[in-house]
Design a protein around this motif. Structure first.
Motif, PDB file in Angstrom:
ATOM      1  N   ALA A  17       0.827  -1.202   0.000  1.00 31.81           N
ATOM      2  CA  ALA A  17       0.000   0.000   0.000  1.00 31.81           C
ATOM      3  C   ALA A  17       0.862   1.253   0.000  1.00 31.81           C
ATOM      4  N   THR A  18       2.068   1.143   0.527  1.00 31.56           N
ATOM      5  CA  THR A  18       2.949   2.314   0.572  1.00 31.56           C
ATOM      6  C   THR A  18       3.268   2.816  -0.827  1.00 31.56           C
ATOM      7  N   ASP A  19       3.512   1.873  -1.745  1.00 39.44           N
ATOM      8  CA  ASP A  19       3.788   2.284  -3.127  1.00 39.44           C
ATOM      9  C   ASP A  19       2.594   3.024  -3.715  1.00 39.44           C
ATOM     10  N   ALA A  20       1.384   2.542  -3.418  1.00 41.66           N
ATOM     11  CA  ALA A  20       0.174   3.185  -3.931  1.00 41.66           C
ATOM     12  C   ALA A  20       0.024   4.584  -3.350  1.00 41.66           C
ATOM     13  N   VAL A  21       0.377   4.731  -2.077  1.00 43.78           N
ATOM     14  CA  VAL A  21       0.288   6.049  -1.431  1.00 43.78           C
ATOM     15  C   VAL A  21       1.302   7.009  -2.048  1.00 43.78           C
ATOM     16  N   GLU A  22       2.524   6.534  -2.261  1.00 45.70           N
ATOM     17  CA  GLU A  22       3.559   7.411  -2.827  1.00 45.70           C
ATOM     18  C   GLU A  22       3.157   7.901  -4.221  1.00 45.70           C
ATOM     19  N   ARG A  23       2.584   7.000  -5.023  1.00 50.46           N
ATOM     20  CA  ARG A  23       2.136   7.406  -6.354  1.00 50.46           C
ATOM     21  C   ARG A  23       1.025   8.448  -6.262  1.00 50.46           C
ATOM     22  N   ALA A  24       0.095   8.223  -5.342  1.00 49.94           N
ATOM     23  CA  ALA A  24      -1.031   9.148  -5.182  1.00 49.94           C
ATOM     24  C   ALA A  24      -0.550  10.506  -4.684  1.00 49.94           C
ATOM     25  N   LEU A  25       0.421  10.514  -3.753  1.00 53.76           N
ATOM     26  CA  LEU A  25       0.942  11.780  -3.231  1.00 53.76           C
ATOM     27  C   LEU A  25       1.711  12.541  -4.308  1.00 53.76           C
ATOM     28  N   SER A  26       2.444  11.802  -5.125  1.00 52.55           N
ATOM     29  CA  SER A  26       3.188  12.447  -6.204  1.00 52.55           C
ATOM     30  C   SER A  26       2.226  13.122  -7.183  1.00 52.55           C
ATOM     31  N   LYS A  27       1.159  12.440  -7.523  1.00 47.58           N
ATOM     32  CA  LYS A  27       0.169  13.013  -8.424  1.00 47.58           C
ATOM     33  C   LYS A  27      -0.489  14.236  -7.791  1.00 47.58           C
ATOM     34  N   ALA A  28      -0.805  14.132  -6.477  1.00 48.06           N
ATOM     35  CA  ALA A  28      -1.430  15.256  -5.783  1.00 48.06           C
ATOM     36  C   ALA A  28      -0.500  16.468  -5.768  1.00 48.06           C
TER      37      ALA A  28
END
Length: 562
Positions: free
Chosen positions: A511-522
């Motif tokens: 899930a950490t990878d998914a969070v990092e991708r989402a934060l980068s997009k944000a």
């Protein structure tokens, strides 16, 4: 046939001059929260205002109310609330309506008014009441009212006739046609015949047992089976019933007296209602039969009867707490538990769960499924047909029932000769206009479920319940994220705290990878508000868990600046 479910109904138009409008705010599509509002010449008359009891899918909810939205701006126009009888699904919502306008007159029979007055005291409301009797009349604003005796599973039930210039409406309330009732008070078919001769423009009729052929069994026919329970029970008899089921409680008292058992009432509502019924003469209690619960401990088990609430598996009622070992009454091997009520649709799983727990504790559980210890309080198909043939109504509006009951009742009306175009299948919120002897669906108003959750009314929503169901089914995951200011990058590894969510070690590391991708997009989109970042993180973790674990826990994210 006019079917509200098949029509695209919108807000009703202004009411035509000389017409009467009926707005159904509950009781059509469910068993409970019965409430109808009649409008004529700018005034409103409410018939019944009950509650619906929650199902397992509505955790934490105490009761469910009718939606007052459509009449809230017109509370001053209400001339009275008419109560057909004293069951909770017809009177339980009255305190909440009177919170909004306390001086609305309450019209009802002696026992019904006694029950609602006692209930209102708990809400610190002192109502204006108007006592009426079968055969009596009353004028409430432009509404001429006449009352007729009907037999039900509670004494003092009334059908109400509403007369206006728009026509005559007969609302049965809950009724059946028991020819041998315990109180010798039969449904007044002579009055029904008189109404039929006058001309019933709209017949609003109880639908609960419309699917059941024939006639409902008489209450007196239960006496031998109930007596057998008391004659054969080796130890205590614990009876669970509705707190307002005076007739059944009378049969239990009589059986206890015949077999030398003392009786104690347990539960606030049971003690209150049976005290009222006795004081008014509706419940006959032999001297010395009923004792304080505390005295039962010194008596032999085979000389004891306990009467309590909880026949529908309500979590906080006495029977459920007994079954769970959370009540001062401790069940012993050899005790007999008598469930003296029928199952309300939606409560089946809860009550069967209670039956299993009681059986595991060594009790002999007697209920409608294995003994003739309860009959319905509602008219079966044969009785309904009898009424249609007596009344010959011009228009029919089945009420008090789920969809299958309403449709079955409508079919009976058509078979007796009612024009199908004059039979209405309504739903909660439907408005029906009576004009020149014809009843037509005219619109739809808001009629949502209004949840009572502790001291709050209407604050719990379907979204609230969805979260509670998710919590009970999948648990909760809290994600703590420490972010670098300005970049939204993780300053430290995410911390996951779970409650009720079962997962293998390291199962959330992906899930950490998914969070990092989402934060980068944000970050590229300029999102930097804490609340929005928490939503981004929660969404990413939730999607990951749903995709990889096929679970949907509640996910909460907490963002902390590094």
């Amino acid at each position: 046939m006019q079917n509200a479910h098949a029509m695209k109904l919108t807000a009703p138009p202004a009411l035509q001059r000389g017409a009467m409008r009926i707005t159904l705010l509950g009781g059509v599509g469910e068993i409970g929260r019965n409430m109808s509002v009649f409008e004529y010449e700018g005034k409103l008359l409410v018939v019944d205002c009950g509650v619906l009891f929650p199902e397992e899918t509505q955790p934490g909810i105490d009761v469910i109310l009718p939606d007052f939205t459509s009449i809230r701006h017109r509370l001053a126009d209400i001339v009275a609330v008419v109560l057909t009888h004293g069951h909770e699904d017809h009177i339980g919502g009255v305190p909440y309506l009177l919170r909004e306008r306390a001086d609305i007159p309450i019209i009802g029979s002696e026992l019904t008014l006694a029950f609602i007055t006692s209930k209102l005291k708990e809400h610190r409301i002192h109502p204006t009441t108007v006592r009426v009797e079968a055969g009596g009349t009353h004028q409430a604003g432009p509404f001429g009212l006449e009352f007729a005796a009907v037999n039900h599973s509670i004494p003092d039930g009334l059908a109400v006739v509403i007369r206006t210039g728009a026509g005559l409406v007969l609302n049965t309330g809950d009724f059946k046609m028991d020819q041998f009732p315990l109180d010798d008070r039969i449904t007044d078919l002579r009055a029904f015949g008189r109404f039929g001769e006058e001309g019933v423009d709209l017949f609003m009729v109880d639908s609960t047992n419309a699917e059941v052929p024939g006639f409902t069994t008489s209450e007196r026919d239960l006496t031998p089976a109930i007596d057998t329970v008391f004659a054969t029970a080796p130890k205590r008899v614990i009876v669970s019933s509705f707190a307002s089921h005076v007739h059944r409680i009378q049969q239990v008292l009589d059986a206890s007296h015949r077999h030398g058992r003392k009786v104690a009432f347990v539960g606030r509502s049971m003690v209150r209602n049976m005290g009222i019924a006795h004081d008014l003469g509706y419940l006959q209690i032999p001297r010395g039969l009923v004792v304080d619960f505390k005295k039962l401990g010194s008596m032999a088990d085979d000389k004891v009867t306990i009467i309590c609430t909880g026949s529908q598996g309500e979590p906080m009622a006495a029977l459920s707490r007994i079954a769970n070992g959370e009540h001062q009454i401790r069940l012993n091997v050899g005790d007999t538990v008598l469930l003296a009520s029928s199952l309300i649709p939606g409560n089946e799983n809860a009550i069967y769960g209670i039956i299993n727990k009681l059986t595991d504790l060594g009790a002999n559980v007697v209920h409608k499924g294995n003994a003739k210890v309860h009959v319905s309080g509602h008219a079966s198909a044969g009785e309904l047909v009898y009424c249609y043939n007596i009344l010959k109504p011009r228009n029919v509006l089945p009420i008090h029932g789920e969809a299958k009951h309403l449709h079955a009742n409508a079919a009976l009306a058509v078979r007796t000769g009612v024009d199908p175009d004059r039979v209405i299948i309504a739903r909660d919120g439907s408005t029906i206009d009576l004009i020149n002897g014809a009843a037509k669906l005219s619109g739809q108003v808001v009629a949502d479920l209004v949840f009572v959750d502790g001291d709050t009314v209407g604050h719990a929503t379907e979204d609230t319940l969805a979260d509670r169901r998710r919590l009970s089914e999948s648990g909760i995951v809290t994600v703590i994220a420490i972010l670098e200011p300005g970049t939204n990058a993780l300053a430290e590894p995410l911390e996951y705290i779970t409650r009720g969510f079962v997962t293998a070690d390291l199962a959330l590391t992906g899930a950490t990878d998914a969070v990092e991708r989402a934060l980068s997009k944000a970050s590229t989109q300029g999102v930097d508000e804490v609340g929005k970042l928490e939503a981004v993180i929660a969404g990413a973790v939730s999607s990951y868990i749903t995709r990889t674990h096929r679970r949907e826990p509640v996910v909460i994210a907490i963002v902390i600046d590094a």
